[in-house]
Design an enzyme around this catalytic site. Sequence first.
Site, PDB file in Angstrom:
ATOM      1  N   SER A 149       1.255  -1.335   0.118  1.00 43.92           N
ATOM      2  CA  SER A 149      -0.182  -0.030   0.110  1.00 43.92           C
ATOM      3  C   SER A 149       1.123   1.264  -0.139  1.00 43.92           C
ATOM      4  O   SER A 149       1.850   1.351  -1.280  1.00 43.92           O
ATOM      5  CB  SER A 149      -1.469  -0.025   1.391  1.00 43.92           C
ATOM      6  OG  SER A 149      -2.260   1.137   1.122  1.00 43.92           O
ATOM      7  N   GLU A 167     -12.198  12.493  -9.664  1.00 42.29           N
ATOM      8  CA  GLU A 167     -11.268  13.880 -10.509  1.00 42.29           C
ATOM      9  C   GLU A 167     -10.634  13.240 -10.174  1.00 42.29           C
ATOM     10  O   GLU A 167      -9.642  15.326 -11.326  1.00 42.29           O
ATOM     11  CB  GLU A 167     -12.026  14.748  -9.165  1.00 42.29           C
ATOM     12  CG  GLU A 167     -13.048  15.228  -8.935  1.00 42.29           C
ATOM     13  CD  GLU A 167     -13.256  15.699  -7.929  1.00 42.29           C
ATOM     14  OE1 GLU A 167     -12.514  16.459  -6.978  1.00 42.29           O
ATOM     15  OE2 GLU A 167     -14.329  16.906  -7.809  1.00 42.29           O
ATOM     16  N   HIS A 191      -4.176  -0.306  -4.582  1.00 40.35           N
ATOM     17  CA  HIS A 191      -5.720  -0.118  -4.828  1.00 40.35           C
ATOM     18  C   HIS A 191      -6.564   0.053  -5.233  1.00 40.35           C
ATOM     19  O   HIS A 191      -6.828   0.426  -5.397  1.00 40.35           O
ATOM     20  CB  HIS A 191      -6.441   0.121  -3.034  1.00 40.35           C
ATOM     21  CG  HIS A 191      -5.487  -0.030  -1.455  1.00 40.35           C
ATOM     22  ND1 HIS A 191      -5.815  -1.125  -0.370  1.00 40.35           N
ATOM     23  CD2 HIS A 191      -4.100   1.132  -1.024  1.00 40.35           C
ATOM     24  CE1 HIS A 191      -5.331  -0.848   0.077  1.00 40.35           C
ATOM     25  NE2 HIS A 191      -4.423  -0.318  -0.035  1.00 40.35           N
TER      26      HIS A 191
END
Length: 307
Positions: A149, A167, A191
């Site tokens: 991660s 966005e 992820h």
Amino acid sequence: MDAPKGKLVIIGGAVDMGSNVSVLEHIMQPNYIKFFEKGILRRIINESDKHEGSVVEVITTASQIPELVGNEYIKAFNQLNVTHVNVLHIKSREDASNPDFLERISKADVVMFSGGDQLRLTAIFGGTQFLQILKHRYQNENFVIAGTSAGAAAASTHMIYRGQSNEALIKGEVQITAGLGFIDSVIVDTHFVQRGRIGRLLYAVATNPGILGIGLGEDAGLLITGGEMMEAIGSGLIMLVDGKNIVETNVYDVEIGDPVSIENLKVHVMSLFDKYDLQQHRMIIKKAIKVEEDVYIGASQSNDLLQ
């Protein structure tokens, strides 16, 4: 610079360990950290010279719940018969200069960065002797550095540290800064599938077409050897975004807040056993055969078994 003798493992993560989540929610769940990486952790240990006898140092700096995260990593490695597992709770730049901590990473066989907030990693370790030792050992020894991660996102020279997925293709929404610098010419997002981060990676590559974008899904990782050969490990998917052949983009012309256009991005999708050569910019697809539940071997390995 010569190719590094060490190995780098970057992992897409599962649960965001201590960043932008409810700490209480995780504490209330006995298995709040999903050790999806057990297969990947096994590969990390196998890549170390001492295998189960390796000394592992887990760095929990990125996490807001470092003690809990550290204990879970100890348990996970112990289940793989790795018993020399220690945790470095480095919470400040002052901690990063602790002589005891410097000695420990100088003697470790494997260093593992946990998940959390990657900006904590760069802000605390950037420019320190701690990071210099890690880089020197990675360059000159058969030393394994792994990160999941946030630990994976921070591994490269360029690092995404901010940007909403919905966005991401709006100019100015994705923020990039310097990472820890174990590998050049790539930028990593984690992820990737589960949080819909394709836009973040496309934008990052559009603004830096010379680097390869790596999107790591959960339970997906890359083993990088020699600084150039990447092998997919784990059960998840990996997306590579290559911007070298971009024909045109308006990213440098539009105003902040306007959408971005990109023509001719190349995309690869990797899964277990596939390889990608960063020097040759070439992907090698390998077949994986399921031999029993959750156990896969490469096609070449299966041929060996049949002989």
